[in-house]
Design an enzyme around this catalytic site. Structure first.
Site, PDB file in Angstrom:
ATOM      1  CG  HIS A 101     -58.735 -37.139  41.120  1.00  0.00           C
ATOM      2  ND1 HIS A 101     -57.804 -36.921  40.137  1.00  0.00           N
ATOM      3  CD2 HIS A 101     -58.382 -36.333  42.166  1.00  0.00           C
ATOM      4  CE1 HIS A 101     -56.912 -36.027  40.575  1.00  0.00           C
ATOM      5  NE2 HIS A 101     -57.246 -35.655  41.792  1.00  0.00           N
ATOM      6  CG  ASP A 137     -56.664 -29.812  41.685  1.00  0.00           C
ATOM      7  OD1 ASP A 137     -57.590 -29.577  42.470  1.00  0.00           O
ATOM      8  OD2 ASP A 137     -55.758 -30.648  41.922  1.00  0.00           O
ATOM      9  CG  HIS A 139     -53.602 -33.632  42.616  1.00  0.00           C
ATOM     10  ND1 HIS A 139     -54.009 -32.722  43.564  1.00  0.00           N
ATOM     11  CD2 HIS A 139     -52.632 -34.373  43.193  1.00  0.00           C
ATOM     12  CE1 HIS A 139     -53.316 -32.918  44.683  1.00  0.00           C
ATOM     13  NE2 HIS A 139     -52.473 -33.908  44.496  1.00  0.00           N
ATOM     14  CG  ASP A 220     -54.679 -29.044  44.846  1.00  0.00           C
ATOM     15  OD1 ASP A 220     -54.665 -28.340  43.821  1.00  0.00           O
ATOM     16  OD2 ASP A 220     -55.122 -30.210  44.871  1.00  0.00           O
TER      17      ASP A 220
HETATM   18 ZN    ZN Z   1     -55.762 -31.568  43.571  1.00  0.00          ZN
END
Ligand code: ZN
Length: 342
Positions: A101, A137, A139, A220
């Protein structure tokens, strides 16, 4: 690393300590004034209102902490090192990496520096052009997409939970044509991930003919993780780690998110075992079990009374299910694009 060692999977000559990246090396992508702000925040242990507003530091998501420069700069150092050492080919695993990110001029989603971007730039510096970046992931890797969406020589494939922060990574994003986002609904299962692996991820990587593959292997997306509503078992991640191994002369596997210490430790140790092609024990030996029993997860109900298999096994029970129509339809939409692109 303790768990891998306890299994006999981490010999002294199989790992190196990551060098910490210097500010100048981080400036290959990050703005020098932002890097200086992170250094200063670590030194002072606090940030001013202006710094908070300008660089998104000292916020709930990107707090000030004692190693807030050194820790991410070390993961970034591993990424830059990997670009150099994979010049001649090979496989590297940097479980502390995967901070996808991070943005050039501000922190984002507990990512201060973006080590996947720095790895790609380091590979480029050492003559590698075509790079496939695969991200599993929970995200979306908004920082990586920001860096390379317009670069046709970086393939970016992301499987992530829909309607979850950072609320990016839409199915119809294309970038320069080599961005493939597949948002998936909650309760995403192993069967659905297998279909995506076999029908999308492997064919797309094969069609792209990359000189290097980077896999962001965030922990995650498994059911035990508190930050997503996906319900994979760790088998889903390991199958992708294994399937991509050998599809390019260079392979860099990164960690990523992961907020349950037991599922993270078991999954990422299993990534290493998968890369080494080890047999996984049905039940862990006492030394390995002791490592898992030594973990704690303060403030979480699941941390007060963890289920026994978090201590005694590496491998989760598979979590199979139906391939739901919304997953099928989105996969088909990307496959239609793939047929034209390839
Ligand atoms: Zn994540």
């Amino acid at each position: 690393m303790d768990l891998a060692s306890s299994l006999g999977w981490l010999l002294a000559d199989e790992w190196v300590r990551s060098p910490r990246a210097r500010p100048k090396a981080l400036s290959a992508w990050h703005h020098p004034d932002y890097v200086a702000a992170v250094v200063q925040a670590e030194e002072e242990g606090k940030v001013s209102e202006e710094v908070r507003a300008r660089y998104n530091l000292g916020t709930h998501a990107n707090p000030v902490f004692g190693e807030m420069y050194r820790r991410p700069a070390t993961a970034a150092g591993a990424a830059i090192w990997a670009g150099e050492h994979l010049k001649k080919g090979g496989v590297l695993y940097s479980p502390a990496g995967g901070t996808h990110h991070g943005m050039p001029d501000h922190a984002n989603g507990f990512c201060y520096f973006n080590d996947p971007v720095l790895a790609i730039l380091s590979m480029r510096e050492h003559g590698v052009r075509r790079i496939a970046y695969i991200d599993i992931d929970a995200h979306h890797p908004d920082g990586v997409e920001h860096a390379f969406a317009t670069d046709p020589e970086v393939l970016m494939v992301s499987i992530h939970e829909e309607r979850r922060w950072p609320f990016k990574g839409h199915l119809d994003d294309r970038g320069a044509g080599s961005v493939f986002n597949l948002p998936v609904p909650r309760d995403f299962n192993d069967t659905e991930m297998r279909a995506i692996r076999e029908e999308l991820i492997l064919p797309i990587v094969q069609a792209f003919r990359p000189e290097a593959i980077i896999l962001q292997c965030g922990a995650d997306a498994v059911t035990e993780d508190p930050l997503s509503r996906l319900t994979l078992s760790n088998n889903a991640h390991w199958a992708i780690v294994d399937a991509l191994n050998g599809m390019a002369p260079r392979y860099l596997v990164l960690g990523g998110g992961g907020y349950n210490p037991w599922s993270v430790g078991r999954l990422w140790t299993g990534v290493w075992g998968t890369l080494l092609k080890q047999e996984f024990p049905e039940r862990l030996a006492p030394a390995a079990e002791a490592v898992l029993r030594g973990l704690s997860w303060p403030g979480r109900a699941a941390g007060r009374n963890p289920p026994e298999h978090w201590f005694t096994t590496l491998r989760d029970m598979p979590r199979e299910g139906a391939v739901r129509p919304e997953v099928r339809n989105r996969l088909d939409a990307l496959l239609a694009r793939l047929r034209v692109w390839a």
